[in-house]
Design a protein around this motif. Sequence first.
Motif, PDB file in Angstrom:
ATOM      1  N   HIS A  55       0.820  -1.210   0.000  1.00 36.90           N
ATOM      2  CA  HIS A  55       0.000   0.000   0.000  1.00 36.90           C
ATOM      3  C   HIS A  55       0.860   1.268   0.000  1.00 36.90           C
ATOM      4  O   HIS A  55       1.753   1.421   0.834  1.00 36.90           O
ATOM      5  N   THR A  56       0.575   2.176  -0.918  1.00 34.51           N
ATOM      6  CA  THR A  56       1.230   3.483  -0.953  1.00 34.51           C
ATOM      7  C   THR A  56       0.180   4.547  -1.258  1.00 34.51           C
ATOM      8  O   THR A  56      -0.938   4.240  -1.670  1.00 34.51           O
ATOM      9  N   ILE A  57       0.556   5.808  -1.044  1.00 31.34           N
ATOM     10  CA  ILE A  57      -0.353   6.920  -1.323  1.00 31.34           C
ATOM     11  C   ILE A  57      -0.511   7.077  -2.830  1.00 31.34           C
ATOM     12  O   ILE A  57       0.468   7.137  -3.569  1.00 31.34           O
ATOM     13  N   ALA A  58      -1.758   7.171  -3.281  1.00 31.24           N
ATOM     14  CA  ALA A  58      -2.057   7.257  -4.715  1.00 31.24           C
ATOM     15  C   ALA A  58      -1.720   8.643  -5.268  1.00 31.24           C
ATOM     16  O   ALA A  58      -1.606   9.613  -4.508  1.00 31.24           O
ATOM     17  N   PRO A  59      -1.569   8.760  -6.573  1.00 27.81           N
ATOM     18  CA  PRO A  59      -1.339  10.069  -7.197  1.00 27.81           C
ATOM     19  C   PRO A  59      -2.494  11.030  -6.898  1.00 27.81           C
ATOM     20  O   PRO A  59      -3.646  10.611  -6.751  1.00 27.81           O
ATOM     21  N   PHE A  60      -2.181  12.326  -6.813  1.00 24.95           N
ATOM     22  CA  PHE A  60      -3.202  13.337  -6.562  1.00 24.95           C
ATOM     23  C   PHE A  60      -2.761  14.680  -7.129  1.00 24.95           C
ATOM     24  O   PHE A  60      -1.592  14.878  -7.458  1.00 24.95           O
ATOM     25  N   SER A  61      -3.705  15.598  -7.215  1.00 26.58           N
ATOM     26  CA  SER A  61      -3.406  16.965  -7.647  1.00 26.58           C
ATOM     27  C   SER A  61      -4.428  17.910  -7.025  1.00 26.58           C
ATOM     28  O   SER A  61      -5.630  17.791  -7.302  1.00 26.58           O
ATOM     29  N   VAL A  70      -0.287  21.300  -6.088  1.00 24.09           N
ATOM     30  CA  VAL A  70       0.530  20.354  -5.330  1.00 24.09           C
ATOM     31  C   VAL A  70       0.112  18.949  -5.746  1.00 24.09           C
ATOM     32  O   VAL A  70      -1.074  18.598  -5.708  1.00 24.09           O
ATOM     33  N   THR A  71       1.086  18.143  -6.163  1.00 31.54           N
ATOM     34  CA  THR A  71       0.805  16.773  -6.592  1.00 31.54           C
ATOM     35  C   THR A  71       1.683  15.799  -5.820  1.00 31.54           C
ATOM     36  O   THR A  71       2.519  16.204  -4.997  1.00 31.54           O
ATOM     37  N   GLU A  72       1.496  14.516  -6.113  1.00 30.20           N
ATOM     38  CA  GLU A  72       2.312  13.492  -5.460  1.00 30.20           C
ATOM     39  C   GLU A  72       3.794  13.663  -5.781  1.00 30.20           C
ATOM     40  O   GLU A  72       4.660  13.190  -5.035  1.00 30.20           O
ATOM     41  N   LYS A  73       4.114  14.370  -6.848  1.00 28.30           N
ATOM     42  CA  LYS A  73       5.515  14.596  -7.194  1.00 28.30           C
ATOM     43  C   LYS A  73       6.203  15.498  -6.170  1.00 28.30           C
ATOM     44  O   LYS A  73       7.427  15.436  -5.998  1.00 28.30           O
ATOM     45  N   ASP A  74       5.418  16.326  -5.493  1.00 32.80           N
ATOM     46  CA  ASP A  74       5.975  17.233  -4.483  1.00 32.80           C
ATOM     47  C   ASP A  74       6.362  16.501  -3.205  1.00 32.80           C
ATOM     48  O   ASP A  74       7.094  17.053  -2.371  1.00 32.80           O
ATOM     49  N   ILE A  75       5.851  15.292  -3.012  1.00 33.63           N
ATOM     50  CA  ILE A  75       6.225  14.507  -1.828  1.00 33.63           C
ATOM     51  C   ILE A  75       7.121  13.333  -2.208  1.00 33.63           C
ATOM     52  O   ILE A  75       7.491  12.535  -1.358  1.00 33.63           O
ATOM     53  N   GLU A  76       7.466  13.238  -3.477  1.00 32.15           N
ATOM     54  CA  GLU A  76       8.343  12.162  -3.950  1.00 32.15           C
ATOM     55  C   GLU A  76       9.677  12.234  -3.233  1.00 32.15           C
ATOM     56  O   GLU A  76      10.355  13.261  -3.242  1.00 32.15           O
ATOM     57  N   GLY A  77      10.065  11.134  -2.577  1.00 34.04           N
ATOM     58  CA  GLY A  77      11.347  11.093  -1.889  1.00 34.04           C
ATOM     59  C   GLY A  77      11.408  11.939  -0.638  1.00 34.04           C
ATOM     60  O   GLY A  77      12.491  12.219  -0.127  1.00 34.04           O
ATOM     61  N   LYS A  78      10.250  12.349  -0.110  1.00 37.60           N
ATOM     62  CA  LYS A  78      10.202  13.176   1.095  1.00 37.60           C
ATOM     63  C   LYS A  78       9.294  12.533   2.145  1.00 37.60           C
ATOM     64  O   LYS A  78       8.378  11.770   1.807  1.00 37.60           O
ATOM     65  N   ILE A  79       9.551  12.844   3.394  1.00 37.61           N
ATOM     66  CA  ILE A  79       8.634  12.473   4.476  1.00 37.61           C
ATOM     67  C   ILE A  79       7.489  13.476   4.458  1.00 37.61           C
ATOM     68  O   ILE A  79       7.712  14.663   4.251  1.00 37.61           O
ATOM     69  N   HIS A  80       6.266  13.006   4.655  1.00 32.89           N
ATOM     70  CA  HIS A  80       5.189  13.981   4.777  1.00 32.89           C
ATOM     71  C   HIS A  80       4.158  13.571   5.821  1.00 32.89           C
ATOM     72  O   HIS A  80       4.043  12.406   6.197  1.00 32.89           O
ATOM     73  N   ILE A  81       3.452  14.593   6.313  1.00 33.51           N
ATOM     74  CA  ILE A  81       2.416  14.434   7.314  1.00 33.51           C
ATOM     75  C   ILE A  81       1.111  14.891   6.694  1.00 33.51           C
ATOM     76  O   ILE A  81       1.086  15.899   5.986  1.00 33.51           O
ATOM     77  N   LYS A 188       9.323   8.281   2.807  1.00 33.50           N
ATOM     78  CA  LYS A 188       9.765   8.744   1.488  1.00 33.50           C
ATOM     79  C   LYS A 188       9.311   7.838   0.345  1.00 33.50           C
ATOM     80  O   LYS A 188       9.357   8.244  -0.818  1.00 33.50           O
ATOM     81  N   THR A 189       8.873   6.626   0.680  1.00 34.65           N
ATOM     82  CA  THR A 189       8.370   5.717  -0.344  1.00 34.65           C
ATOM     83  C   THR A 189       6.840   5.742  -0.397  1.00 34.65           C
ATOM     84  O   THR A 189       6.228   4.874  -1.020  1.00 34.65           O
ATOM     85  N   LYS A 190       6.226   6.727   0.282  1.00 39.84           N
ATOM     86  CA  LYS A 190       4.767   6.926   0.314  1.00 39.84           C
ATOM     87  C   LYS A 190       4.039   5.809   1.047  1.00 39.84           C
ATOM     88  O   LYS A 190       2.872   5.509   0.770  1.00 39.84           O
ATOM     89  N   ARG A 191       4.722   5.189   2.004  1.00 38.67           N
ATOM     90  CA  ARG A 191       4.101   4.166   2.845  1.00 38.67           C
ATOM     91  C   ARG A 191       3.744   4.763   4.202  1.00 38.67           C
ATOM     92  O   ARG A 191       4.488   5.584   4.748  1.00 38.67           O
ATOM     93  N   ILE A 192       2.626   4.343   4.761  1.00 35.53           N
ATOM     94  CA  ILE A 192       2.167   4.857   6.048  1.00 35.53           C
ATOM     95  C   ILE A 192       3.008   4.258   7.170  1.00 35.53           C
ATOM     96  O   ILE A 192       3.160   3.043   7.267  1.00 35.53           O
ATOM     97  N   ARG A 193       3.532   5.130   8.049  1.00 35.23           N
ATOM     98  CA  ARG A 193       4.403   4.680   9.131  1.00 35.23           C
ATOM     99  C   ARG A 193       3.905   5.079  10.516  1.00 35.23           C
ATOM    100  O   ARG A 193       4.500   4.670  11.516  1.00 35.23           O
ATOM    101  N   GLY A 194       2.843   5.873  10.596  1.00 32.23           N
ATOM    102  CA  GLY A 194       2.336   6.250  11.909  1.00 32.23           C
ATOM    103  C   GLY A 194       0.971   6.888  11.839  1.00 32.23           C
ATOM    104  O   GLY A 194       0.605   7.503  10.834  1.00 32.23           O
ATOM    105  N   ILE A 195       0.182   6.718  12.918  1.00 27.84           N
ATOM    106  CA  ILE A 195      -1.125   7.348  13.065  1.00 27.84           C
ATOM    107  C   ILE A 195      -1.182   7.974  14.454  1.00 27.84           C
ATOM    108  O   ILE A 195      -0.781   7.350  15.437  1.00 27.84           O
TER     109      ILE A 195
END
Length: 220
Positions: A55-61, A70-81, A188-195
């Motif tokens: 499971h990874t975060i799907a593309p968005f815009s 802002v699209t999924e490319k803006d979080i490519e290779g980055k940690i995000h909340i 950074k791989t768009k996988r969920i690591r915390g809630i």
Amino acid sequence: MYQTVFLKISRLLLILTIFACTDKGSETHLPYYDTPDFTPVFLNSEDEIDARVSHTIAPFSFTDQNGAIVTEKDIEGKIHIANFIFTSCVSICPVMTKHMKILQTEFQNDTEVKMLSFSVTPWIDDVKRLHSFAEKNEITSPNWHLLTGSKGTIYDLARKSYFAEEDLGFTRDSSEFLHTEHILLIDKTKRIRGIYNGTLQLEAEQLVKDIRILQKEDDV
């Protein structure tokens, strides 16, 4: 009630597992969450991760408070909340925003950490309204994006990509209002690591610590 108890149990299990699994000075790793029931999966091997976590975060815009796309490319290779709010909310959203500002302070100048706050009333929260909300709440970091767009697209992303309402909301359609106190941590791989419960300051402080763990994880 279910969600609050679940988060407390998950946090306790996470802490106990970290203490149990840490040996010989090895780095602590956060779990992966691959299903909407948020069952933690602890993996260290890249091969295991690729095999078991699909499971990874799907593309968005979407459009942010400054009118930028802002699209999924803006979080490519980055940690995000990610969290989900609306500007006219007078219950949990002001508290969540206050606690998100803890993250803003900690990662103000860190371009490798992005913050995404999706509006769940995008038909009201246009760019102008989000901009005013940002000014009112002193949201100043260029890495914190308040996002608006299609209601159906936001709700679908929230429920199917971010599991925003855990399994309780996964099968709901876009006609049912989305309102959740959850903040999600994505690697950074768009996988969920915390809630995290965004209404609790201690959870926000723990999120800061977990982001630091993810940053170290990338260096291992």
